[in-house]
Structure formats: structure tokens, C-alpha cells
Design a protein around this motif. Structure first.
Motif, PDB file in Angstrom:
ATOM      1  N   UNK A   7      17.778 -80.667 -13.748  1.00 43.27           N
ATOM      2  CA  UNK A   7      19.077 -81.174 -13.325  1.00 43.27           C
ATOM      3  C   UNK A   7      19.846 -81.696 -14.541  1.00 43.27           C
ATOM      4  N   UNK A   8      19.143 -82.359 -15.453  1.00 42.34           N
ATOM      5  CA  UNK A   8      19.776 -82.898 -16.656  1.00 42.34           C
ATOM      6  C   UNK A   8      20.352 -81.782 -17.527  1.00 42.34           C
ATOM      7  N   UNK A   9      19.630 -80.648 -17.634  1.00 41.33           N
ATOM      8  CA  UNK A   9      20.140 -79.493 -18.381  1.00 41.33           C
ATOM      9  C   UNK A   9      21.464 -79.028 -17.784  1.00 41.33           C
ATOM     10  N   UNK A  10      21.465 -78.898 -16.466  1.00 42.84           N
ATOM     11  CA  UNK A  10      22.683 -78.431 -15.802  1.00 42.84           C
ATOM     12  C   UNK A  10      23.837 -79.396 -16.020  1.00 42.84           C
ATOM     13  N   UNK A  11      23.589 -80.685 -15.864  1.00 44.13           N
ATOM     14  CA  UNK A  11      24.668 -81.669 -16.013  1.00 44.13           C
ATOM     15  C   UNK A  11      25.221 -81.669 -17.437  1.00 44.13           C
ATOM     16  N   UNK A  12      24.363 -81.502 -18.434  1.00 40.44           N
ATOM     17  CA  UNK A  12      24.830 -81.427 -19.822  1.00 40.44           C
ATOM     18  C   UNK A  12      25.717 -80.199 -20.021  1.00 40.44           C
ATOM     19  N   UNK A  13      25.305 -79.045 -19.483  1.00 38.10           N
ATOM     20  CA  UNK A  13      26.103 -77.823 -19.589  1.00 38.10           C
ATOM     21  C   UNK A  13      27.425 -77.962 -18.849  1.00 38.10           C
ATOM     22  N   UNK A  14      27.377 -78.537 -17.640  1.00 39.45           N
ATOM     23  CA  UNK A  14      28.590 -78.711 -16.843  1.00 39.45           C
ATOM     24  C   UNK A  14      29.558 -79.656 -17.547  1.00 39.45           C
ATOM     25  N   UNK A  15      29.050 -80.766 -18.066  1.00 43.00           N
ATOM     26  CA  UNK A  15      29.919 -81.701 -18.794  1.00 43.00           C
ATOM     27  C   UNK A  15      30.563 -81.020 -19.997  1.00 43.00           C
ATOM     28  N   UNK A  16      29.784 -80.246 -20.748  1.00 48.02           N
ATOM     29  CA  UNK A  16      30.323 -79.547 -21.918  1.00 48.02           C
ATOM     30  C   UNK A  16      31.410 -78.554 -21.500  1.00 48.02           C
ATOM     31  N   UNK A  17      31.191 -77.842 -20.400  1.00 45.83           N
ATOM     32  CA  UNK A  17      32.186 -76.884 -19.910  1.00 45.83           C
ATOM     33  C   UNK A  17      33.469 -77.606 -19.494  1.00 45.83           C
ATOM     34  N   UNK A  18      33.344 -78.710 -18.780  1.00 43.71           N
ATOM     35  CA  UNK A  18      34.524 -79.452 -18.332  1.00 43.71           C
ATOM     36  C   UNK A  18      35.296 -80.024 -19.516  1.00 43.71           C
TER      37      UNK A  18
END
Length: 171
Positions: free
Chosen positions: A34-45
Motif C-alpha cells: 500500500x505504501x508503494x502505491x501511495x508514494x507513486x500516486x502522490x508523485x503522479x499527483x
């Protein structure tokens, strides 16, 4: 003496095998979290924001950008939607497209269908006839921790979609 040489060779052989085995790398990637996804999502946003894009967010948490506004009402449960779509992983790989599955690339479905992932339906709820939008759907509104055969666990999905027609439920 011969027995000592055999023991020494056996010892070297076993140690050599152990050493060789320990040097083999595991080709399987680390499991996604989940942490991997949140880091990627934050970077994309952050990237989209820095590029000047202003995203809206649904109450459920789907991010979307209206590329072309539509006209008329938004879908209600029981209405028939006619859309085209392409689904992408965050690395840009296409994992599905309406062109692969439907005549003329148009997906006809009844809005409120429980077989649709919640995030996609939530995004479609913000489309009226003629609207074209891009959606960013976190995994908790898609395939979550399990993923699918072609979507890894904890993967944010991106969709582009256009509503070609919207027909109200016949009463």
C-alpha cells in the motif's frame, strides 16, 4: 591420504555449491505494498499539479480531469451508458480497452451494475453525454491488495473515457 583428498574435495564441492546458490538473485520483484502505491500516486499527483492540471476528486476518492464537457443529465441507476475507454497502469501500459471487447469500441452497460469496479463507476457518474474525462483510481476502489492476472496488487489505475450516449431508464 586418498580419504583426506576425497573429504577435502567433497568439502570444497559442497561449499562451492552453497556459495554459488547464495549468489543467485531472485528475479521476482518485491511484493507491492500500500505504501508503494501511495508514494507513486502522490508523485503522479504532484507531477500533474506542477504541469498545471487541476484535478477534481469524487467523494469516494477518484481523481478526474474533464477533457471535454458534455451536456444533459448525469447517469442514474438503471440508465444505459455508451462509452469507450482505455485503462492504463501508472507506468503507461494499457491493460484493457473497449476496442478489444466491443463492436465499434463502444461499451454499452446499465449504470449501477455491481460488476464494475467501484472507482470506474464513480468516475462515470461524473460524465454526461459527450463528456470526455481522465480518471485516476486508487486500488482501494479497484482491485486492491489482490490485484488480477494483469494488474499487480496495490496498483492505481488510469482511465480515459468518453460518454457517447446516455439513455434514461425506461419507467
Amino acid at each position: 591420504m586418498q580419504k583426506t583428498i576425497k573429504l577435502l574435495l567433497s568439502f570444497l564441492l559442497i561449499n562451492g555449491l552453497i556459495f554459488s546458490y547464495s549468489c543467485i538473485t531472485d528475479d521476482e520483484p518485491e511484493p507491492r505494498t500500500f505504501e508503494d502505491e501511495m508514494a507513486e500516486l502522490d508523485a503522479l499527483l504532484v507531477k500533474l499539479n506542477n504541469e498545471g492540471f487541476t484535478l477534481d476528486t469524487t467523494e469516494m476518492g477518484v481523481y478526474y480531469l474533464v477533457q471535454e464537457p458534455g451536456e444533459g443529465p448525469f447517469p442514474q441507476t438503471g440508465d444505459t451508458c455508451f462509452i469507450d475507454f482505455t485503462g492504463y497502469l501508472s507506468n503507461g501500459v494499457i491493460f484493457e480497452s473497449s476496442e478489444e471487447f466491443y463492436d465499434n469500441g463502444i461499451w454499452k452497460f446499465v449504470f449501477g451494475n455491481p460488476e464494475i469496479i467501484p472507482g470506474l463507476e464513480d468516475g462515470i457518474a461524473h460524465m454526461n453525454k459527450g463528456a470526455k474525462i481522465e480518471m485516476i483510481i486508487p486500488s482501494n476502489l479497484a482491485y486492491g491488495a489482490k490485484g488480477t492476472a494483469n494488474i499487480p496488487p496495490y496498483t492505481t489505475l488510469l482511465y480515459t473515457s468518453k460518454m457517447h450516449d446516455l439513455r434514461p431508464k425506461v419507467q
